[in-house]
Motif scaffolding. Sequence first.
Motif: not given
Length: 455
Positions: A429-440, A402-406, A1-8, A450-452
């Motif tokens: 769209v889930l791209v298994a080889e990238e372990a990521a989902v692309y969302v619009k 683009r979000l990473s998935v487990s 999953m994405n990290e948001h502990n650093n906004d800069a 909310t998406v996350e």
Amino acid sequence: MNEHNNDAMNAQERRATAGLSLVFAFRMLGMFMVLPVLATYGQDLSGATPFLLGLAIGAYGLTQAVLQIPFGMLSDRVGRLPVIYIGLLIFAAGSVVAGMSDSVWGVIAGRILQGAGAISAAVMALLSDITREQHRTKAMAVIGISIGISFAVAMVVGPLVTRAFGLSGLFWFTAAMALLGIVIIALTVPKPTVQLQHRESGVATAALSATLRNVALLRLDLGIFVLHALLMASFIALPLALVEQGGLPKEEHWWVYLIAMFVGFFAMLPFIIYGEKKRQMKRVFIGAISVLLLTELFFWWFGQSLNLLVIGTIAFFTAFNLLEASLPSLISKFAPAGAKGTAMGVYSTSQFLGAALGGILGGWLFSLGGASIVFAGCAALAALWLVFAANMQEPPYVTSLRLSVSPAAIQTTQWLTRLRSQAGVMDAVLVAEEAAVYVKFDTQIIDRATVETYL
């Protein structure tokens, strides 16, 4: 999953973004500094004709179009930095070839070699490797801004450098910028620890067929093709019209482009803001094409004095800047989730093919009947574009993510079904080889947080 502990952005991301933005800017300067001067200064080259000068102006687009996507794919296999270094060396070599030549054929050869340094896809992929997910869009926007600024600077600096050092000096200047770009990358851009397969910034062969069948995207590809064809063809005729009809020495053209780029940039901003805020981008887009058509007709019918040519140049760059800024945004909106990088690769290829054709077409038309025939031909091309663009749909006003998935999430995709059914989510769209989902998704209906949660 994405990290948001650093906004800069951290220091490494800031340095990498700044360094790669400078490299993009230097390369754009090298490509376009020749545009406002070659039609006038190039007449002193051995064997020069309007047709061959037009070919020299657009020649870089031929090799850019052919090599843009292959160089990006090569960077996936051998690494980003080697491809970028080689591309900049090729560009520098092309500048040297053109700078050492006193014939138009040597300049054409140099321009073709310049275009062979097709590193745009590799640079964008490297940026994706180095920046974290939450900052990637911001970093790419910085590069986009640097490209726009460098084009404006090229239109002003090109005539000034050529006035001081001649046409050969201009090419030597661009060679030095390419070598400086290598130094900047070596000093500011770290070697990525991991090389990502990222569909937002790179071409995915699995998405290529669908992209080429997407009517909305093809309509935009035609648009960037025509826009850069008009740019190159117009700059066969406009510099010569400033000299012959406007009585302005070629050494003084810089101030015309300075005024036109400055006014054009600020004049187009309200329309961009209106189109995005009010969700009226189709209206703005069609209006800008119409202004471009009217400008070419204005040049053709009324371009007989310096004042009128300056007014026409300001109108041209207002419409051009607006379209140049709008088209990539529209590509992003219309591209399916996970296909933005592929769509942009096809878009870039179309852009460079348009530049090549525009230079050749402009030179050929000028040889038939001078500047007026060029402007008439450009008006006809703009009218054809307007006909095709009139049927476009209002674009979806969406944000790409683009979000990473487990690994567990890849195996159980019920969450993906729920995500797709959520109001405001247009595509996922889930791209298994990238372990990521692309969302619009539409940010007026659903936000990123909310998406996350659906992951």
